[in-house]
Design a protein around this motif. Sequence first.
Motif, PDB file in Angstrom:
ATOM      1  N   TRP A 310       0.804  -1.218   0.000  1.00  0.00           N
ATOM      2  CA  TRP A 310       0.000   0.000   0.000  1.00  0.00           C
ATOM      3  C   TRP A 310       0.845   1.280   0.000  1.00  0.00           C
ATOM      4  O   TRP A 310       0.429   2.288  -0.535  1.00  0.00           O
ATOM      5  CB  TRP A 310      -0.898   0.025   1.239  1.00  0.00           C
ATOM      6  CG  TRP A 310      -2.027  -0.943   1.247  1.00  0.00           C
ATOM      7  CD1 TRP A 310      -3.334  -0.685   0.954  1.00  0.00           C
ATOM      8  CD2 TRP A 310      -1.976  -2.338   1.586  1.00  0.00           C
ATOM      9  NE1 TRP A 310      -4.093  -1.821   1.086  1.00  0.00           N
ATOM     10  CE2 TRP A 310      -3.295  -2.850   1.484  1.00  0.00           C
ATOM     11  CE3 TRP A 310      -0.956  -3.200   1.986  1.00  0.00           C
ATOM     12  CZ2 TRP A 310      -3.603  -4.189   1.742  1.00  0.00           C
ATOM     13  CZ3 TRP A 310      -1.253  -4.525   2.254  1.00  0.00           C
ATOM     14  CH2 TRP A 310      -2.558  -5.019   2.120  1.00  0.00           C
ATOM     15  N   LEU A 311       2.000   1.212   0.648  1.00  0.00           N
ATOM     16  CA  LEU A 311       2.800   2.401   0.905  1.00  0.00           C
ATOM     17  C   LEU A 311       4.217   2.258   0.360  1.00  0.00           C
ATOM     18  O   LEU A 311       4.787   1.161   0.410  1.00  0.00           O
ATOM     19  CB  LEU A 311       2.915   2.653   2.420  1.00  0.00           C
ATOM     20  CG  LEU A 311       1.639   2.931   3.206  1.00  0.00           C
ATOM     21  CD1 LEU A 311       1.915   2.745   4.695  1.00  0.00           C
ATOM     22  CD2 LEU A 311       1.139   4.346   2.939  1.00  0.00           C
ATOM     23  N   ASP A 312       4.780   3.364  -0.101  1.00  0.00           N
ATOM     24  CA  ASP A 312       6.215   3.427  -0.356  1.00  0.00           C
ATOM     25  C   ASP A 312       6.843   3.916   0.942  1.00  0.00           C
ATOM     26  O   ASP A 312       6.813   5.115   1.249  1.00  0.00           O
ATOM     27  CB  ASP A 312       6.512   4.382  -1.505  1.00  0.00           C
ATOM     28  CG  ASP A 312       8.004   4.497  -1.801  1.00  0.00           C
ATOM     29  OD1 ASP A 312       8.816   3.979  -1.004  1.00  0.00           O
ATOM     30  OD2 ASP A 312       8.363   5.131  -2.804  1.00  0.00           O
ATOM     31  N   LEU A 313       7.379   2.990   1.714  1.00  0.00           N
ATOM     32  CA  LEU A 313       7.875   3.332   3.048  1.00  0.00           C
ATOM     33  C   LEU A 313       9.088   4.252   3.013  1.00  0.00           C
ATOM     34  O   LEU A 313       9.435   4.863   4.026  1.00  0.00           O
ATOM     35  CB  LEU A 313       8.201   2.055   3.825  1.00  0.00           C
ATOM     36  CG  LEU A 313       7.016   1.118   4.073  1.00  0.00           C
ATOM     37  CD1 LEU A 313       7.472  -0.151   4.783  1.00  0.00           C
ATOM     38  CD2 LEU A 313       5.922   1.809   4.881  1.00  0.00           C
ATOM     39  N   ASP A 314       9.724   4.367   1.871  1.00  0.00           N
ATOM     40  CA  ASP A 314      10.905   5.221   1.752  1.00  0.00           C
ATOM     41  C   ASP A 314      10.579   6.618   1.236  1.00  0.00           C
ATOM     42  O   ASP A 314      11.472   7.464   1.118  1.00  0.00           O
ATOM     43  CB  ASP A 314      11.935   4.561   0.825  1.00  0.00           C
ATOM     44  CG  ASP A 314      12.484   3.270   1.399  1.00  0.00           C
ATOM     45  OD1 ASP A 314      12.691   3.221   2.624  1.00  0.00           O
ATOM     46  OD2 ASP A 314      12.682   2.310   0.631  1.00  0.00           O
TER      47      ASP A 314
END
Length: 344
Positions: A310-314
């Motif tokens: 779901w997310l681009d954690l970077d």
Amino acid sequence: MKAALLEQLGSLTVREVADPEVGPYGALCQMLYGATCTGTDLHLIEGRVDWAITAAPTIIGHESIGRVIDVGNKVRNLKVGDMVTRVGAPPAADGSYSSTWGGFAELGVACDHWAMKEDGVAEDQWSGATVNQIIPAEFDPRACTMMTTWRETLSYITRMGLATGNRVLILGSGGVGLAFAAHAANLGAVRVAMCGSAARKEVAKRAGVTDFYDYKADGVGWIIASMCPEGFDIVIDAVGSQETIDLALFNVMQGGSVGIYGIDEMGKTTVDPDKARAEFTEFDGGYDEAETHERVVGFMQTGKLDAGIWLDLDTTYPLDEINAAFDAVRNRQCVKALVKLSDG
């Protein structure tokens, strides 16, 4: 502290507001990260729903993680250093702004609802705070912003009665639709179909979808029905438009269950049984985040829920650039965007 307030439709204003006041059962938290919610946040910003707003200007955001930095004198179950879910800033003491969950702020308040219950405080004073749950210390707070979506949707689909071997159809390929798909796969559904945006096909497969249908395809309802003529045990409309509701009804099996979770056209739709090919039950049992918190923690620990889908954690947006985060979601650059709320 700084907070993001909805003062006029179209965008948020980041400005200084008063630091929260903390009562005896409260825990002051430094806010770490918050995730955007297309379903609620964008609808509020764009003026598409007004049922959730208390009074503008208002601090929005409901998928934020905080770390406890101070506690009230009656707090027994939260301690300094704990990470907590669904923390938000309260409304201004002088009434100059309200709080619509208040998650997009540098500081927020969690509540020791466990102690309040034990001490006999009236339930209506703490029941809404059960969304504040403690997170294992080793968890990444960026990934934990997904816990709100995961807990809501896991509670909802579990209450619908999903069983091993069921066939499940999800309408909508946004963050919520993907969460329903992941839960269906984790809970043993034999078939997890999704009807959504073609651009989301690959990420849907990563979430556990077995059959993907482009919602723009001509006659998509008949296409789905031809691939699963017996219908689906559970159909969840994660969009909430008349078109998707009708599509849900057309593809539910005899004795199956339909749940309308999305809010796109809330208050403007109808559920017409004549649009269905079989008798069905319309689910209206809601959800409770607290009841699924530990189960979500377990799925995260075993890798069955991966926030990276779901997310681009970077990639994070500072609070001052929160409108850019929502622009990225609008432009479909990401499913959800991460906002770094403070320097903690």
